[in-house]
Design an enzyme around this catalytic site. Structure first.
Site, PDB file in Angstrom:
ATOM      1  N   ASP A 139       0.646  -1.277   0.052  1.00 58.50           N
ATOM      2  CA  ASP A 139      -0.016   0.199   0.036  1.00 58.50           C
ATOM      3  C   ASP A 139       0.833   1.412  -0.079  1.00 58.50           C
ATOM      4  O   ASP A 139       0.641   2.320  -0.878  1.00 58.50           O
ATOM      5  CB  ASP A 139      -1.005   0.195   1.407  1.00 58.50           C
ATOM      6  CG  ASP A 139      -1.841  -0.880   1.102  1.00 58.50           C
ATOM      7  OD1 ASP A 139      -2.489  -1.666  -0.029  1.00 58.50           O
ATOM      8  OD2 ASP A 139      -2.718  -1.152   2.263  1.00 58.50           O
ATOM      9  N   HIS A 156       1.540  -9.075   0.866  1.00 60.69           N
ATOM     10  CA  HIS A 156       0.964  -7.778   0.894  1.00 60.69           C
ATOM     11  C   HIS A 156       1.683  -6.751   1.934  1.00 60.69           C
ATOM     12  O   HIS A 156       1.447  -5.481   1.514  1.00 60.69           O
ATOM     13  CB  HIS A 156      -0.674  -7.959   1.582  1.00 60.69           C
ATOM     14  CG  HIS A 156      -1.479  -6.650   1.305  1.00 60.69           C
ATOM     15  ND1 HIS A 156      -1.977  -6.312   0.064  1.00 60.69           N
ATOM     16  CD2 HIS A 156      -2.003  -5.982   2.041  1.00 60.69           C
ATOM     17  CE1 HIS A 156      -2.682  -5.385   0.089  1.00 60.69           C
ATOM     18  NE2 HIS A 156      -2.913  -5.107   1.435  1.00 60.69           N
ATOM     19  N   ASP A 163      -5.793  -6.768  -3.795  1.00 64.17           N
ATOM     20  CA  ASP A 163      -5.450  -5.267  -3.911  1.00 64.17           C
ATOM     21  C   ASP A 163      -3.993  -4.946  -4.217  1.00 64.17           C
ATOM     22  O   ASP A 163      -3.678  -3.766  -4.753  1.00 64.17           O
ATOM     23  CB  ASP A 163      -5.599  -4.621  -2.404  1.00 64.17           C
ATOM     24  CG  ASP A 163      -6.711  -5.336  -1.706  1.00 64.17           C
ATOM     25  OD1 ASP A 163      -7.251  -6.401  -1.867  1.00 64.17           O
ATOM     26  OD2 ASP A 163      -7.548  -4.539  -0.855  1.00 64.17           O
ATOM     27  N   ILE A 202     -11.157  -6.984  -6.496  1.00 64.39           N
ATOM     28  CA  ILE A 202     -11.246  -7.317  -7.865  1.00 64.39           C
ATOM     29  C   ILE A 202     -10.768  -5.962  -8.732  1.00 64.39           C
ATOM     30  O   ILE A 202     -10.347  -6.186  -9.929  1.00 64.39           O
ATOM     31  CB  ILE A 202     -12.584  -8.118  -8.256  1.00 64.39           C
ATOM     32  CG1 ILE A 202     -12.826  -9.227  -7.448  1.00 64.39           C
ATOM     33  CG2 ILE A 202     -12.646  -8.313  -9.742  1.00 64.39           C
ATOM     34  CD1 ILE A 202     -14.181  -9.807  -7.242  1.00 64.39           C
ATOM     35  N   GLY A 203     -11.733  -5.133  -8.512  1.00 63.25           N
ATOM     36  CA  GLY A 203     -11.377  -3.727  -9.237  1.00 63.25           C
ATOM     37  C   GLY A 203      -9.921  -3.296  -9.197  1.00 63.25           C
ATOM     38  O   GLY A 203      -9.504  -2.566 -10.351  1.00 63.25           O
ATOM     39  N   TRP A 204      -9.080  -3.531  -8.021  1.00 65.11           N
ATOM     40  CA  TRP A 204      -7.724  -3.207  -8.089  1.00 65.11           C
ATOM     41  C   TRP A 204      -6.868  -3.942  -8.980  1.00 65.11           C
ATOM     42  O   TRP A 204      -6.159  -3.432  -9.826  1.00 65.11           O
ATOM     43  CB  TRP A 204      -7.196  -3.491  -6.818  1.00 65.11           C
ATOM     44  CG  TRP A 204      -7.559  -2.517  -5.598  1.00 65.11           C
ATOM     45  CD1 TRP A 204      -8.086  -2.932  -4.497  1.00 65.11           C
ATOM     46  CD2 TRP A 204      -7.433  -1.086  -5.579  1.00 65.11           C
ATOM     47  NE1 TRP A 204      -8.181  -1.843  -3.776  1.00 65.11           N
ATOM     48  CE2 TRP A 204      -8.139  -0.577  -4.350  1.00 65.11           C
ATOM     49  CE3 TRP A 204      -7.065  -0.109  -6.236  1.00 65.11           C
ATOM     50  CZ2 TRP A 204      -8.038   0.430  -3.934  1.00 65.11           C
ATOM     51  CZ3 TRP A 204      -6.996   1.199  -5.913  1.00 65.11           C
ATOM     52  CH2 TRP A 204      -7.642   1.481  -4.663  1.00 65.11           C
ATOM     53  N   THR A 263     -10.852  -1.841   3.843  1.00 70.39           N
ATOM     54  CA  THR A 263     -11.404  -2.953   4.401  1.00 70.39           C
ATOM     55  C   THR A 263     -10.426  -4.031   4.422  1.00 70.39           C
ATOM     56  O   THR A 263      -9.544  -4.153   3.557  1.00 70.39           O
ATOM     57  CB  THR A 263     -12.542  -3.390   3.247  1.00 70.39           C
ATOM     58  OG1 THR A 263     -13.683  -2.331   3.411  1.00 70.39           O
ATOM     59  CG2 THR A 263     -13.116  -4.555   3.772  1.00 70.39           C
TER      60      THR A 263
END
Length: 516
Positions: free
Chosen positions: A236, A280, A291, A363-365, A480
């Site tokens: 991130d 991650h 993500d 999923i969008g990431w 989230t």
């Protein structure tokens, strides 16, 4: 792009105009302007300015005395004569309705009853149509009952439920009015996501204020020598590296490259799964989250292209996309939120080590990351077609699970019929972008174009312009963790959260400003 494809994509470029009448809270074209008059600036009788109840705008609100006859009177301007909408923002802490008379230029035009709102901070709006003369008009609202009138926050003249002709500019302008570079937030992925979206708007408009805002934010973290105080122990934290690349490109200042170099070099020692997948976070040992690919891979492939490191970065980003897909993409084409190599996490299936649900934004990431990486990956890269195959399966799944009623996608994508599920705005922007780009780049056929159009229209129904002239984008899931169905359903829904604003800008700039 072939001429036939360009012509068939033309509907995307015109969607802003097509969608305008359907935008949530949009008014007819002739009534898309409004002027807001704060109540505390009006003339008052048997009423005082108060601040005890939270949620008011301006410097306060007006509290009527508990008696008949008190009034609030504004002088307002009308551009033309005729009937127009007055909107009052009010609250009513009493158990029953509070009646008032609305007089225009000394003549009672209507009587209005303001219902109870469950407390003084329960702000609502009430509308009434009245005739106005061109030019100056007086609007007096007089309490007619012994309990007085409601708390009044403001009066809007005209239909404040507006649309806009350029949603990207409107969102950027609104965000810059709400937050300064100093208050936008720390070095985080949501800030990087939003600012990348703002940069896309800058590239189109060339408004120097947009780039200056991005630079001022970044300069809070990058010192004159290019040092940046971050250990980059999670993916991130790497996403905002895109801002560093933007600023190096735009300014030529070497300190932004120096800061970006630190992210690139961190990957040399960053922990990985046995097959090479980037964890991650160092605190999320052995875990791959869908993500994560967006947090580092678009930055990495752009870094390699900018600084002659593509021999490493192209292979790395391709490998990471395929490793993540191997562990996280299921037979339906959708992605699971997370996978734990060790199988020790309480959410990990004992056999597959996958988490249980298809959370929409995860999923969008992946969708955004893969299509952005493909934009930079050479056409002859040996793993390019494998990535396109993953994207094709994903787009097919996105279209299959699109909510036919709204055009958006559900918080848990494959469980739209389950009570408590809801359509989420940031992922709907991401899916719309991914599908539209896959069509435009030829990764999937034109039969998926209607899903992109419907998705775009669905997202715009979550956008509006408020009485203060600022945009609001609603129903955005906050940050989230990995969880179960009830956890995802219960996640708070925010307005103007940066997850949603950034995804919206990326989507909107691609779709409404397509170039052949």
């Amino acid at each position: 792009m072939p001429r036939t494809i360009r012509l068939l994509l033309a509907p995307l470029a015109g969607l802003a105009l097509l969608a305008q009448p359907t935008v949530a809270n949009a008014a007819p074209a002739e009534a898309r302007t409004a002027t807001v008059y704060e109540a505390e600036t009006a003339t008052l009788s048997q009423a005082t300015v108060a601040t005890a109840n939270a949620g008011f705008s301006g410097a306060g609100y007006v509290d009527y005395a508990d008696a008949a006859g008190g009034y609030v009177e504004w002088t307002v301007e009308a551009a033309r004569p005729g009937r127009q909408t007055l909107t009052f923002r009010f609250s009513n802490a009493t158990p029953g309705p509070l009646p008032v008379e609305v007089a225009v230029n000394g003549t009672v035009a209507d009587t209005v009853s303001f219902p109870a709102t469950g407390g003084g901070s329960g702000w609502q709006t009430q509308r009434v149509r009245v005739g106005l003369a061109a030019g100056a008009n007086t609007i007096r609202v007089t309490a007619t009952g012994t309990a007085g009138g409601p708390n009044v926050d403001w009066l809007a003249v005209g239909d404040w439920r507006q649309g806009t002709d350029d949603w990207s500019v409107a969102v950027v302008e609104s965000t810059m009015r709400r937050t300064t570079p100093a208050t936008l937030g720390g070095w985080g992925y949501t800030q990087g996501l939003y600012l990348y979206g703002q940069y896309l708007v800058y590239q189109r408009t060339h408004d120097p204020r947009y780039l200056a805002y991005i630079k001022e934010w970044a300069d809070r973290f990058v010192d004159p020598a290019g040092n940046i105080n971050n250990s980059f122990n999670n993916l991130d934290s790497m996403q905002s590296g895109n801002v560093l690349l933007i600023l190096y490109k735009e300014t030529g200042d070497a300190r932004y490259r120096t800061a970006a170099d630190k992210i690139r070099r961190r990957l040399d020692t960053y922990p990985r799964t046995a097959d090479g997948g980037l964890w991650h976070a160092t605190s999320r040992q052995h875990q791959l989250w869908s993500d994560g690919v967006f947090m580092v891979l678009p930055f990495l492939v752009r870094y390699g292209k900018a600084f002659g490191d593509s021999a490493y970065t192209n292979d790395e980003v391709a490998n990471q996309l395929l490793i993540y897909a191997q562990h996280l993409q299921v037979d339906s084409g959708l992605f699971i939120h997370a996978w734990d190599e060790s199988g020790e996490q309480p959410w990990a299936d004992p056999v597959t080590h996958r988490s249980p649900e298809h959370w929409c934004r995860a999923i969008g990431w992946y969708g955004m990351a893969s299509t952005q990486v493909l934009d930079e990956l050479p056409a002859d890269h040996p793993k390019r077609q494998q990535i396109i195959d993953v994207v094709r399966r994903l787009v097919e799944a996105m279209a299959r699970f699109q909510d036919p009623a709204t055009g958006r996608w559900f918080q848990v994508v494959d469980k739209g019929a389950v009570a408590g599920n809801w359509t989420e705005t940031s992922c709907s922007s991401m899916y719309t972008y991914t599908i539209a780009k896959a069509v435009q780049r030829g990764y999937v056929g034109l039969r998926f174009l209607p899903a992109a159009i419907k998705g775009y229209l669905g997202v715009l129904k979550k956008a509006s312009v408020g009485p203060d002239g600022l945009t609001d984008i609603v129903d955005i899931c906050i940050g989230t963790n990995v969880g179960d169905l009830a956890f995802y359903f219960a996640r708070p829904r925010a307005t103007n959260d940066l997850h949603g604003l950034g995804a919206f800008l990326i989507m909107n700039e691609f779709i409404t400003h397509l170039r052949g």
